[in-house]
Design a protein around this motif. Structure first.
Motif, PDB file in Angstrom:
ATOM      1  N   ARG A  53       0.790  -1.080  -0.042  1.00  0.00           N
ATOM      2  CA  ARG A  53      -0.138  -0.056   0.041  1.00  0.00           C
ATOM      3  C   ARG A  53       1.073   1.321  -0.179  1.00  0.00           C
ATOM      4  N   PHE A  54       0.433   2.166  -0.631  1.00  0.00           N
ATOM      5  CA  PHE A  54       1.000   3.793  -0.897  1.00  0.00           C
ATOM      6  C   PHE A  54       0.160   4.611  -0.202  1.00  0.00           C
ATOM      7  N   LYS A  55       0.758   5.280   0.752  1.00  0.00           N
ATOM      8  CA  LYS A  55       0.010   6.279   1.425  1.00  0.00           C
ATOM      9  C   LYS A  55      -0.197   7.444   0.421  1.00  0.00           C
ATOM     10  N   PRO A  56      -1.141   8.331   0.620  1.00  0.00           N
ATOM     11  CA  PRO A  56      -1.444   9.360  -0.507  1.00  0.00           C
ATOM     12  C   PRO A  56      -0.075  10.313  -0.599  1.00  0.00           C
ATOM     13  N   GLY A  57       0.260  10.423  -1.887  1.00  0.00           N
ATOM     14  CA  GLY A  57       1.657  11.313  -2.121  1.00  0.00           C
ATOM     15  C   GLY A  57       2.773  10.246  -2.013  1.00  0.00           C
ATOM     16  N   ALA A  58       2.768   9.000  -1.640  1.00  0.00           N
ATOM     17  CA  ALA A  58       3.991   8.411  -1.664  1.00  0.00           C
ATOM     18  C   ALA A  58       4.603   8.183  -2.997  1.00  0.00           C
ATOM     19  N   TYR A  59       6.015   7.998  -2.978  1.00  0.00           N
ATOM     20  CA  TYR A  59       6.491   7.767  -4.424  1.00  0.00           C
ATOM     21  C   TYR A  59       7.677   6.988  -4.143  1.00  0.00           C
ATOM     22  N   THR A  60       8.443   6.456  -5.166  1.00  0.00           N
ATOM     23  CA  THR A  60       9.820   5.852  -5.331  1.00  0.00           C
ATOM     24  C   THR A  60      10.565   6.730  -6.237  1.00  0.00           C
ATOM     25  N   THR A  61      11.838   6.762  -6.139  1.00  0.00           N
ATOM     26  CA  THR A  61      12.551   7.794  -7.207  1.00  0.00           C
ATOM     27  C   THR A  61      13.260   6.862  -8.315  1.00  0.00           C
ATOM     28  N   MET A  62      13.496   5.755  -8.158  1.00  0.00           N
ATOM     29  CA  MET A  62      14.209   4.787  -9.183  1.00  0.00           C
ATOM     30  C   MET A  62      13.405   3.832  -9.665  1.00  0.00           C
ATOM     31  N   PRO A  63      13.703   3.404 -11.123  1.00  0.00           N
ATOM     32  CA  PRO A  63      12.981   2.132 -11.427  1.00  0.00           C
ATOM     33  C   PRO A  63      13.718   0.892 -10.535  1.00  0.00           C
ATOM     34  N   PHE A  64      12.716   0.001 -10.610  1.00  0.00           N
ATOM     35  CA  PHE A  64      12.989  -1.680 -10.041  1.00  0.00           C
ATOM     36  C   PHE A  64      13.232  -2.601 -10.737  1.00  0.00           C
ATOM     37  N   VAL A  65      14.253  -3.642 -10.796  1.00  0.00           N
ATOM     38  CA  VAL A  65      14.613  -4.761 -11.439  1.00  0.00           C
ATOM     39  C   VAL A  65      14.793  -5.776 -10.467  1.00  0.00           C
ATOM     40  N   HIS A  66      14.365  -6.878 -10.766  1.00  0.00           N
ATOM     41  CA  HIS A  66      14.513  -8.267  -9.765  1.00  0.00           C
ATOM     42  C   HIS A  66      14.655  -9.447 -10.618  1.00  0.00           C
ATOM     43  N   ASP A  67      15.153 -10.538 -10.003  1.00  0.00           N
ATOM     44  CA  ASP A  67      15.421 -11.886 -10.749  1.00  0.00           C
ATOM     45  C   ASP A  67      14.178 -12.771 -10.557  1.00  0.00           C
ATOM     46  N   ARG A 111       4.217   6.375  -8.041  1.00  0.00           N
ATOM     47  CA  ARG A 111       3.808   7.182  -7.105  1.00  0.00           C
ATOM     48  C   ARG A 111       2.339   7.066  -7.062  1.00  0.00           C
ATOM     49  N   SER A 112       1.715   7.644  -6.008  1.00  0.00           N
ATOM     50  CA  SER A 112       0.117   7.726  -5.736  1.00  0.00           C
ATOM     51  C   SER A 112      -0.315   8.759  -5.111  1.00  0.00           C
ATOM     52  N   GLU A 113      -1.178   9.542  -6.048  1.00  0.00           N
ATOM     53  CA  GLU A 113      -1.691  10.716  -5.632  1.00  0.00           C
ATOM     54  C   GLU A 113      -2.606  10.552  -4.391  1.00  0.00           C
ATOM     55  N   THR A 114      -3.569   9.710  -4.445  1.00  0.00           N
ATOM     56  CA  THR A 114      -4.437   9.382  -3.438  1.00  0.00           C
ATOM     57  C   THR A 114      -4.396   8.220  -2.404  1.00  0.00           C
ATOM     58  N   GLY A 115      -3.200   7.527  -2.858  1.00  0.00           N
ATOM     59  CA  GLY A 115      -2.853   6.204  -2.341  1.00  0.00           C
ATOM     60  C   GLY A 115      -3.500   5.193  -2.957  1.00  0.00           C
ATOM     61  N   CYS A 116      -2.782   3.925  -2.858  1.00  0.00           N
ATOM     62  CA  CYS A 116      -3.479   2.743  -3.482  1.00  0.00           C
ATOM     63  C   CYS A 116      -3.152   1.497  -2.583  1.00  0.00           C
ATOM     64  N   LEU A 117      -3.543   0.314  -3.206  1.00  0.00           N
ATOM     65  CA  LEU A 117      -3.600  -0.984  -2.593  1.00  0.00           C
ATOM     66  C   LEU A 117      -3.285  -1.902  -3.557  1.00  0.00           C
ATOM     67  N   LEU A 118      -2.226  -2.589  -3.557  1.00  0.00           N
ATOM     68  CA  LEU A 118      -1.910  -3.430  -4.585  1.00  0.00           C
ATOM     69  C   LEU A 118      -1.641  -5.149  -4.052  1.00  0.00           C
ATOM     70  N   LEU A 119      -2.346  -5.984  -4.790  1.00  0.00           N
ATOM     71  CA  LEU A 119      -1.931  -7.462  -4.632  1.00  0.00           C
ATOM     72  C   LEU A 119      -0.866  -7.802  -5.599  1.00  0.00           C
TER      73      LEU A 119
END
Length: 130
Positions: A53-67, A111-119
């Protein structure tokens, strides 16, 4: 570590405070709750199901990559992908959208302006055995 998830019948999921924490490398405004399984990134084994879950206004700054494979379903809220700088085009998504990423694919930042929930489902090799 086993590649099988534990058996869990229907049970209430605490959506308030219990069991939520920021994953390593994420800002404090983004939290996860592991629902089942575990992923061992050092040995490239396992699988997990989590809520993110992202709280409103939360953001990351770099792309992700994983194996490992990653499947993501946006349950609620808004999620903006890309657009960290003028060179990146941003795409905005709302509930009931889905992504499936093989290992090695760069994605984000988010980023999320209003917040979000991901599965999210994370696994190595292929889909977890049922």
């Amino acid at each position: 570590m086993t590649s099988q998830k534990e058996h869990k019948e229907f049970h209430s999921v605490d959506m308030d405070d219990e069991g939520w924490h920021s994953p390593p490398g994420y800002p404090l405004e983004i939290e996860q709750k592991i629902l089942a399984g575990s992923l061992d990134e050092n040995h490239m084994t396992g699988n997990r199901t989590r809520l993110l879950r992202f709280k409103p206004g939360a953001y990351t700054t770099m792309p992700f990559v994983h194996d490992y494979w990653e499947e993501v379903y946006l349950i609620s809220g808004d999620l903006v992908v890309g657009g960290a700088d003028d060179a990146q085009r941003a795409s905005s998504f709302s509930s009931n959208t889905y992504a499936c990423r093989p290992p090695g694919v760069y994605h984000g930042p988010f980023r999320s302006e209003t917040g979000c929930l991901l599965l999210e489902f994370h696994y190595y090799s292929g889909p977890p055995a049922l």
